[in-house]
Design a protein around this motif. Structure first.
Motif, PDB file in Angstrom:
ATOM      1  N   VAL A  95       0.840  -1.192   0.000  1.00  0.00           N
ATOM      2  CA  VAL A  95       0.000   0.000   0.000  1.00  0.00           C
ATOM      3  C   VAL A  95       0.880   1.248   0.000  1.00  0.00           C
ATOM      4  CG1 VAL A  95      -0.160   0.220   2.510  1.00  0.00           C
ATOM      5  CG2 VAL A  95      -2.058   1.017   1.070  1.00  0.00           C
ATOM      6  N   GLU A  96       0.303   2.354  -0.414  1.00  0.00           N
ATOM      7  CA  GLU A  96       1.037   3.623  -0.469  1.00  0.00           C
ATOM      8  C   GLU A  96       1.718   3.924   0.866  1.00  0.00           C
ATOM      9  OE1 GLU A  96       0.253   8.344  -1.604  1.00  0.00           O
ATOM     10  OE2 GLU A  96      -1.418   6.934  -1.507  1.00  0.00           O
ATOM     11  N   GLY A  97       2.967   4.312   0.791  1.00  0.00           N
ATOM     12  CA  GLY A  97       3.755   4.595   1.988  1.00  0.00           C
ATOM     13  C   GLY A  97       4.576   3.423   2.463  1.00  0.00           C
ATOM     14  N   GLY A  98       4.223   2.219   2.003  1.00  0.00           N
ATOM     15  CA  GLY A  98       4.970   1.031   2.401  1.00  0.00           C
ATOM     16  C   GLY A  98       6.166   0.795   1.496  1.00  0.00           C
ATOM     17  N   THR A  99       7.045  -0.081   1.936  1.00  0.00           N
ATOM     18  CA  THR A  99       8.239  -0.418   1.163  1.00  0.00           C
ATOM     19  C   THR A  99       8.161  -1.859   0.685  1.00  0.00           C
ATOM     20  OG1 THR A  99       9.616   1.151   2.394  1.00  0.00           O
ATOM     21  CG2 THR A  99      10.752  -0.586   1.195  1.00  0.00           C
ATOM     22  N   LEU A 100       8.290  -2.030  -0.611  1.00  0.00           N
ATOM     23  CA  LEU A 100       8.250  -3.363  -1.211  1.00  0.00           C
ATOM     24  C   LEU A 100       9.692  -3.831  -1.411  1.00  0.00           C
ATOM     25  CD1 LEU A 100       5.925  -4.566  -4.042  1.00  0.00           C
ATOM     26  CD2 LEU A 100       8.355  -5.111  -4.117  1.00  0.00           C
ATOM     27  N   THR A 101       9.978  -5.037  -0.895  1.00  0.00           N
ATOM     28  CA  THR A 101      11.343  -5.556  -0.991  1.00  0.00           C
ATOM     29  C   THR A 101      11.359  -6.971  -1.556  1.00  0.00           C
ATOM     30  OG1 THR A 101      11.304  -6.462   1.268  1.00  0.00           O
ATOM     31  CG2 THR A 101      12.095  -4.197   0.998  1.00  0.00           C
ATOM     32  N   VAL A 102      12.410  -7.260  -2.294  1.00  0.00           N
ATOM     33  CA  VAL A 102      12.728  -8.619  -2.728  1.00  0.00           C
ATOM     34  C   VAL A 102      14.211  -8.801  -2.432  1.00  0.00           C
ATOM     35  CG1 VAL A 102      12.792 -10.281  -4.617  1.00  0.00           C
ATOM     36  CG2 VAL A 102      11.014  -8.517  -4.579  1.00  0.00           C
ATOM     37  N   GLY A 103      14.534  -9.660  -1.478  1.00  0.00           N
ATOM     38  CA  GLY A 103      15.907  -9.814  -1.036  1.00  0.00           C
ATOM     39  C   GLY A 103      16.766 -10.633  -1.988  1.00  0.00           C
ATOM     40  N   TYR A 104      18.060 -10.422  -1.895  1.00  0.00           N
ATOM     41  CA  TYR A 104      19.007 -11.141  -2.742  1.00  0.00           C
ATOM     42  C   TYR A 104      18.911 -12.643  -2.526  1.00  0.00           C
ATOM     43  CZ  TYR A 104      23.511 -12.825  -4.541  1.00  0.00           C
ATOM     44  OH  TYR A 104      24.477 -13.522  -5.207  1.00  0.00           O
ATOM     45  N   ASP A 105      18.837 -13.073  -1.269  1.00  0.00           N
ATOM     46  CA  ASP A 105      18.773 -14.496  -0.941  1.00  0.00           C
ATOM     47  C   ASP A 105      17.338 -14.996  -0.769  1.00  0.00           C
ATOM     48  OD1 ASP A 105      21.557 -15.045  -0.918  1.00  0.00           O
ATOM     49  OD2 ASP A 105      21.739 -14.081   1.036  1.00  0.00           O
ATOM     50  N   GLU A 106      16.373 -14.169  -1.099  1.00  0.00           N
ATOM     51  CA  GLU A 106      14.968 -14.544  -0.884  1.00  0.00           C
ATOM     52  C   GLU A 106      14.561 -15.702  -1.787  1.00  0.00           C
ATOM     53  OE1 GLU A 106      10.655 -12.337  -1.436  1.00  0.00           O
ATOM     54  OE2 GLU A 106      12.306 -11.250  -0.508  1.00  0.00           O
TER      55      GLU A 106
END
Length: 205
Positions: free
Chosen positions: A104-115
């Motif tokens: 949602v707006e304001g949040g941070t979307l992450t995809v990790g290197y080791d994910e």
């Protein structure tokens, strides 16, 4: 075949593949990089209202060393739906496996290197609801795609979910989707439950 050259004896051997029963080995497939991150699609805005903008190129630019960290803000992504609740939705491949994340707006979307990405086997690619003959339809692709849970989808009561694009008219829901990359399609009437799933491994007795 022997060929004599002054002062030198040269043995020239010609192998005719197939003629001598020899078969060329196919080149080995390149090893799959389990860390490789590829952003395939990114949408930002009021996803289910059609007020979105394609931010794929922008999100790709946020990838660093096969990892992603992007904060969903209008300053970064623009303002496609003023006054609306907005989401950032990213489709990606990690080590060849298809993944999807939404924030949602304001949040941070992450995809990790080791994910480790659990592959999506059932993917909705297109969904349209309404009166096809009268061409009164609405695109419900994103909502249907996000309703897939554990590679299964079961849904009914379409007017309540999507709205009624053709009142007092018989309507249908058409869904195009893939299962393990194989394209499929299904059409149901407005009073019929849609059920999609993937084949499960058979249990040994």
């Amino acid at each position: 075949m022997l060929r004599r050259i002054p002062g030198t004896l040269v043995l020239a051997t010609v192998l005719l593949l197939g003629g001598l029963g020899c078969k060329a080995k196919p080149p080995a497939a390149p090893a799959l990089d389990s860390h490789k991150l590829v952003i395939t699609n990114a949408l930002w805005g009021a996803l289910y209202e059609g007020l979105t903008t394609d931010v794929t190129a922008l999100v790709r630019g946020q990838v660093r060393n096969d990892a992603l960290s992007v904060t969903a803000t209008t300053e970064l992504l623009g303002e496609p739906a003023r006054g609306k609740i907005k989401h950032l939705r990213v489709m990606y491949q990690k080590g060849g496996a298809v993944g999807r994340k939404t924030v949602v707006e304001g949040g941070t979307l992450t995809v990790g290197y080791d994910e480790k990405t659990t592959p999506l086997r059932l993917i909705v690619t297109k969904a349209v609801y309404g009166d096809f003959a009268g061409e009164r339809t609405i695109d419900v692709t994103l909502r249907m795609a996000d309703m897939v849970k554990d590679d299964a989808l079961s849904v009914d009561n379409y007017n309540a979910l999507f709205g009624d694009p053709a009142p007092k008219t018989s309507k249908q829901l058409r869904v195009d989707y893939t299962v393990d990359g194989q394209a499929k399609s299904k059409i149901v009437s407005e009073n019929e439950r849609l059920v999609l799933s993937v084949p499960r491994p058979s249990r040994l007795p």
